[in-house]
Design a protein around this motif. Structure first.
Motif, PDB file in Angstrom:
ATOM      1  N   ALA A  40       0.558  -1.452   0.073  1.00 17.29           N
ATOM      2  CA  ALA A  40      -0.317  -0.245  -0.042  1.00 17.29           C
ATOM      3  C   ALA A  40       0.407   1.068   0.019  1.00 17.29           C
ATOM      4  O   ALA A  40       1.778   1.643   0.487  1.00 17.29           O
ATOM      5  CB  ALA A  40      -1.673   0.168   1.210  1.00 17.29           C
ATOM      6  N   ASP A  41       0.497   2.763  -1.119  1.00 17.51           N
ATOM      7  CA  ASP A  41       1.220   3.174  -0.906  1.00 17.51           C
ATOM      8  C   ASP A  41       0.584   4.704  -0.035  1.00 17.51           C
ATOM      9  O   ASP A  41       1.467   5.540   0.735  1.00 17.51           O
ATOM     10  CB  ASP A  41       1.118   4.283  -2.531  1.00 17.51           C
ATOM     11  N   GLY A  42      -0.586   4.670   0.909  1.00 14.39           N
ATOM     12  CA  GLY A  42      -0.858   4.928   1.789  1.00 14.39           C
ATOM     13  C   GLY A  42      -2.607   4.241   2.341  1.00 14.39           C
ATOM     14  O   GLY A  42      -3.282   3.273   1.804  1.00 14.39           O
ATOM     15  N   VAL A  43      -2.629   4.739   3.308  1.00 16.97           N
ATOM     16  CA  VAL A  43      -4.072   4.308   3.978  1.00 16.97           C
ATOM     17  C   VAL A  43      -4.831   4.927   5.013  1.00 16.97           C
ATOM     18  O   VAL A  43      -4.379   6.217   5.410  1.00 16.97           O
ATOM     19  CB  VAL A  43      -3.061   3.082   5.451  1.00 16.97           C
ATOM     20  N   LEU A  44      -6.041   5.123   4.744  1.00 15.84           N
ATOM     21  CA  LEU A  44      -7.135   5.749   5.244  1.00 15.84           C
ATOM     22  C   LEU A  44      -8.324   5.130   6.164  1.00 15.84           C
ATOM     23  O   LEU A  44      -8.370   3.814   5.866  1.00 15.84           O
ATOM     24  CB  LEU A  44      -8.038   6.326   4.063  1.00 15.84           C
ATOM     25  N   VAL A  45      -7.623   5.593   7.106  1.00  7.29           N
ATOM     26  CA  VAL A  45      -9.195   4.692   8.766  1.00  7.29           C
ATOM     27  C   VAL A  45     -10.526   5.844   8.838  1.00  7.29           C
ATOM     28  O   VAL A  45      -9.791   7.107   9.099  1.00  7.29           O
ATOM     29  CB  VAL A  45      -7.726   4.504  10.283  1.00  7.29           C
ATOM     30  N   ALA A  46     -11.027   5.349   8.625  1.00 10.36           N
ATOM     31  CA  ALA A  46     -12.376   5.953   8.401  1.00 10.36           C
ATOM     32  C   ALA A  46     -13.491   5.417   9.458  1.00 10.36           C
ATOM     33  O   ALA A  46     -13.742   4.277   9.688  1.00 10.36           O
ATOM     34  CB  ALA A  46     -13.121   6.075   6.639  1.00 10.36           C
TER      35      ALA A  46
ATOM     36  N   LEU B   5       4.947   6.175  12.913  1.00  8.32           N
ATOM     37  CA  LEU B   5       4.839   5.582  11.597  1.00  8.32           C
ATOM     38  C   LEU B   5       5.950   6.774  11.185  1.00  8.32           C
ATOM     39  O   LEU B   5       7.044   6.481  10.394  1.00  8.32           O
ATOM     40  CB  LEU B   5       3.733   6.049  10.581  1.00  8.32           C
ATOM     41  N   GLU B   6       6.293   7.863  11.557  1.00 11.19           N
ATOM     42  CA  GLU B   6       7.420   9.272  11.491  1.00 11.19           C
ATOM     43  C   GLU B   6       8.242   8.072  11.572  1.00 11.19           C
ATOM     44  O   GLU B   6       9.438   8.207  10.708  1.00 11.19           O
ATOM     45  CB  GLU B   6       6.491  10.239  12.653  1.00 11.19           C
ATOM     46  N   SER B   7       8.373   7.489  12.533  1.00  9.70           N
ATOM     47  CA  SER B   7      10.097   6.672  13.000  1.00  9.70           C
ATOM     48  C   SER B   7      10.481   6.221  12.152  1.00  9.70           C
ATOM     49  O   SER B   7      11.479   5.853  10.981  1.00  9.70           O
ATOM     50  CB  SER B   7      10.303   6.366  14.573  1.00  9.70           C
TER      51      SER B   7
ATOM     52  N   ARG C 177       0.846   9.781   3.769  1.00  9.54           N
ATOM     53  CA  ARG C 177       0.288   8.376   3.437  1.00  9.54           C
ATOM     54  C   ARG C 177      -0.618   7.380   4.717  1.00  9.54           C
ATOM     55  O   ARG C 177      -1.162   6.435   4.259  1.00  9.54           O
ATOM     56  CB  ARG C 177       1.657   7.229   3.506  1.00  9.54           C
ATOM     57  N   PHE C 178      -0.793   8.289   5.470  1.00 10.79           N
ATOM     58  CA  PHE C 178      -1.760   7.821   6.355  1.00 10.79           C
ATOM     59  C   PHE C 178      -2.666   8.907   7.406  1.00 10.79           C
ATOM     60  O   PHE C 178      -1.855  10.006   7.463  1.00 10.79           O
ATOM     61  CB  PHE C 178      -0.955   7.318   7.672  1.00 10.79           C
ATOM     62  N   ARG C 179      -3.831   8.385   6.997  1.00 14.42           N
ATOM     63  CA  ARG C 179      -5.025   9.508   7.106  1.00 14.42           C
ATOM     64  C   ARG C 179      -6.484   9.022   8.634  1.00 14.42           C
ATOM     65  O   ARG C 179      -5.949   7.830   8.433  1.00 14.42           O
ATOM     66  CB  ARG C 179      -5.742  10.686   6.862  1.00 14.42           C
ATOM     67  N   LEU C 180      -6.613   9.819   9.547  1.00 14.39           N
ATOM     68  CA  LEU C 180      -7.456   9.000  10.120  1.00 14.39           C
ATOM     69  C   LEU C 180      -8.593   9.833  10.246  1.00 14.39           C
ATOM     70  O   LEU C 180      -8.653  10.815  10.140  1.00 14.39           O
ATOM     71  CB  LEU C 180      -6.873   8.604  12.189  1.00 14.39           C
ATOM     72  N   GLU C 181      -9.858   9.384   9.952  1.00 17.81           N
ATOM     73  CA  GLU C 181     -10.998  10.492   9.448  1.00 17.81           C
ATOM     74  C   GLU C 181     -12.425   9.624   9.741  1.00 17.81           C
ATOM     75  O   GLU C 181     -12.592   8.819   9.985  1.00 17.81           O
ATOM     76  CB  GLU C 181     -11.135  11.007   8.137  1.00 17.81           C
ATOM     77  N   TRP C 182     -13.179  11.443  10.164  1.00 18.21           N
ATOM     78  CA  TRP C 182     -14.559  10.191  11.178  1.00 18.21           C
ATOM     79  C   TRP C 182     -15.343  11.113  10.059  1.00 18.21           C
ATOM     80  O   TRP C 182     -15.565  12.056   9.308  1.00 18.21           O
ATOM     81  CB  TRP C 182     -14.954  12.124  12.296  1.00 18.21           C
ATOM     82  N   ILE C 183     -16.105  10.439   9.111  1.00 14.38           N
ATOM     83  CA  ILE C 183     -16.732  10.593   8.498  1.00 14.38           C
ATOM     84  C   ILE C 183     -18.186   9.609   8.736  1.00 14.38           C
ATOM     85  O   ILE C 183     -18.215   8.650   8.606  1.00 14.38           O
ATOM     86  CB  ILE C 183     -16.201   9.347   7.110  1.00 14.38           C
ATOM     87  N   SER C 184     -19.357  10.397   8.614  1.00 14.55           N
ATOM     88  CA  SER C 184     -20.777   9.589   9.096  1.00 14.55           C
ATOM     89  C   SER C 184     -21.420   9.554   7.710  1.00 14.55           C
ATOM     90  O   SER C 184     -21.009   9.594   6.605  1.00 14.55           O
ATOM     91  CB  SER C 184     -21.226  10.701   9.696  1.00 14.55           C
TER      92      SER C 184
ATOM     93  N   PRO D 134       5.830   6.235  -4.801  1.00  9.32           N
ATOM     94  CA  PRO D 134       5.311   5.292  -4.457  1.00  9.32           C
ATOM     95  C   PRO D 134       6.561   4.861  -3.031  1.00  9.32           C
ATOM     96  O   PRO D 134       7.520   5.338  -3.596  1.00  9.32           O
ATOM     97  CB  PRO D 134       5.682   3.995  -5.260  1.00  9.32           C
ATOM     98  N   LEU D 135       6.037   3.746  -2.467  1.00 11.81           N
ATOM     99  CA  LEU D 135       6.551   3.636  -0.590  1.00 11.81           C
ATOM    100  C   LEU D 135       7.640   2.116  -1.492  1.00 11.81           C
ATOM    101  O   LEU D 135       6.604   1.134  -1.748  1.00 11.81           O
ATOM    102  CB  LEU D 135       5.638   3.443   0.315  1.00 11.81           C
ATOM    103  N   ARG D 136       8.578   2.485  -1.076  1.00 11.96           N
ATOM    104  CA  ARG D 136       9.558   0.781  -1.761  1.00 11.96           C
ATOM    105  C   ARG D 136       9.737   0.017  -0.408  1.00 11.96           C
ATOM    106  O   ARG D 136      10.640   0.817   0.604  1.00 11.96           O
ATOM    107  CB  ARG D 136      10.387   0.996  -1.962  1.00 11.96           C
ATOM    108  N   ILE D 137       9.158  -1.155   0.211  1.00 13.83           N
ATOM    109  CA  ILE D 137       9.291  -1.878   1.347  1.00 13.83           C
ATOM    110  C   ILE D 137      10.164  -2.637   1.061  1.00 13.83           C
ATOM    111  O   ILE D 137      10.875  -2.944   1.379  1.00 13.83           O
ATOM    112  CB  ILE D 137       7.907  -1.534   1.969  1.00 13.83           C
TER     113      ILE D 137
END
Lengths: 143, 326
Positions: free
Chosen positions: A59-65, A92-94, A101-108, A131-134
């Motif tokens: 994954a290049d990004g993750v959204l938690v809703a 994640l920063e460390s 690349r990472f977000r937490l959002e409240w979506i009703s 891209p995130l190359r892991i």
């Protein structure tokens, strides 16, 4: 880099956010097709391990809703998500993963538009990051 | 009947694991009676070339401690894998990288620069760095193994049969593991042996004092408080990783009023120790908005060193990610 298309995982709670994503679809709103949605019963179900695993698997990004604070179907699952994701963000920063690349959002359930605008924003930001190359880090002999 | 042959080897470790074998005390004599030790660089005068001449699979069990940091570690561990029937990752470092694994937050260049140039007690006017080969006036060539870019747990380079956890494994755990290995009644490959299958809390003497629901208002660090030794350390605000850590040590640290730092590692089915640890720990912070959670977490200056103290190289992300050039 122009033809890079990010893969973004969305963990959406069953009661609010997944319904909002559904609404975006049935209302024929347009958003980038780069979002892979995983429905979970509650944002409190999302273990930080899932997010690490998502990044590990490409994954290049993750959204938690999840539901807005106070609206959780299970009363306080989203508060647990809030605490976990706040601590996760520090790690994640460390790990060297950019905050975009990472977000937490409240979506009703009615906020399809909010999801669509977040999706456009994330897509634009992550596409710019590249891209995130892991894979490279696990092999011996590479810096 | 010929005695089983045992080998010990150390890689990137502190020597504590070697010490822990000697800590078997008089039981070490039983071990010596039961087995022949054929290779143990720290204690016996066998050389790597002696191992090279052994027939394949002739060593019954090899115990490896320490992670892979030098080319030599990689070579010897692969060699011992070839020569041994069973290979055991002994201790936290060989199983998941251990404390030296935290170096995976820095590149090789950053580490060498820090150690050979920037450390205040180092005076290195010629900018000398270790070389893998040094030829002195054509008389003698000195060699050093290459310092690898990352530290790896041994199971990323060889097949590992069993894991013995701990930093270091306690004498009881070591003895139990040796008994299991010599019994011939072997558990499934990949098992953690000598320790418990349940979390530390189950065997902790303070478990009874833990309330039904634990919530933390203020995180405390061990040097800031004198902990009440009769009360669950978590309820006192100390970051005790007992709930997500494998038991088997007998809660030694908690008995000394020090919180568990997680050296027995993850339980079965956990894929990322640190991820599980933050999942559990963050959820018990008694705050309901981001600013307050942030403020509470600011009392935890080193989350990486707290939650990944023994397992960074074995985590999903292995260490700091190098983002490709843009």
């Amino acid at each position: 880099m122009e033809d890079f298309e990010p893969r973004i995982i969305v963990f959406a709670c069953n009661w609010c956010s997944y319904a909002a994503l559904d609404l975006a679809g049935t209302s024929r709103m347009k958003y980038p097709p780069n979002f892979l949605v995983i429905k979970v019963m509650c944002s409190g179900r999302i273990d930080p391990q899932f997010i690490f695993e998502a990044f590990r698997r490409g994954a290049d990004g993750v959204l938690v809703a999840g539901c807005h604070p106070g609206d959780c179907h299970y009363i306080e699952g989203n508060y647990k998500a809030l605490r976990r994701m706040t601590l996760l963000r520090k790690l994640l920063e460390s790990f060297g993963i950019e905050k975009e690349r990472f977000r937490l959002e409240w979506i009703s359930a009615s906020e399809a538009e909010k999801f669509v605008s977040i999706a456009h924003e994330m897509y634009r930001e992550i596409k710019a990051l590249g891209p995130l190359r892991i894979e490279e880090v696990s092999k011996i002999g590479e810096a | 009947m010929e005695k089983p042959k045992i080998a010990f080897y150390w890689c990137a470790s502190c020597g504590g694991c070697e010490e822990s074998i000697v800590d078997l005390a008089e039981k070490i004599l039983d071990v010596v009676n039961l087995v022949d030790i054929v290779f143990w660089p720290v204690a016996l005068d066998f050389k790597i070339k002696d191992v090279e001449t052994m027939p394949d699979k002739s060593v019954t069990v090899s115990f490896i401690n320490g992670g892979i940091r030098l080319e030599e570690h990689e070579y010897v561990v692969k060699l011992l894998r070839k020569k041994s029937q069973l290979l055991v990752a002994y201790g936290a470092c060989s199983s998941w990288g251990g404390v030296p694994g935290l170096a995976n937050l820095f590149s090789r260049e950053e580490i060498l620069r820090c150690v050979y140039q920037e450390t205040p007690t180092v005076d290195n006017l010629n900018n000398t760095r270790p070389k893998t080969k040094l030829n002195i006036e054509d008389i003698v060539t000195l060699e050093l193994p290459e310092f690898l870019p990352r530290l790896l747990p041994i199971d990323l380079i060889v097949d590992v049969d069993y894991y013995v956890p701990g930093c270091p494994p306690t004498p009881e755990v070591t003895w139990k593991a040796i008994e299991i290995l010599l019994s011939g009644n072997l558990p499934p490959k990949g098992s953690v042996i000598g320790a418990s299958d349940r979390s530390l809390c189950y065997e902790c003497h303070l478990n009874e004092t833990k309330p039904e629901k634990v919530l933390i208002k203020e995180i405390k660090r061990p040097h800031e408080v004198i902990a009440d030794p009769e009360k669950c350390l978590l309820t006192q605000g100390l970051v005790c990783l007992g709930p997500v850590t494998r038991g088997g040590c007998g809660a030694l640290c908690v008995k000394a009023a020090m919180p568990c730092t997680g050296c027995f590692g993850q339980l079965d089915e956990v894929i990322d120790y640190g991820g599980k640890a933050i999942s559990y720990f963050a959820s018990i912070l008694d705050y309901y908005n981001e600013e307050e959670v942030e403020k509470a977490l600011s009392r935890l200056p080193d989350p990486m060193g707290t939650f990944y103290r023994y397992s960074l190289p074995a985590s999903r992300l292995r260490g700091k990610i190098k983002i490709m050039e843009r």
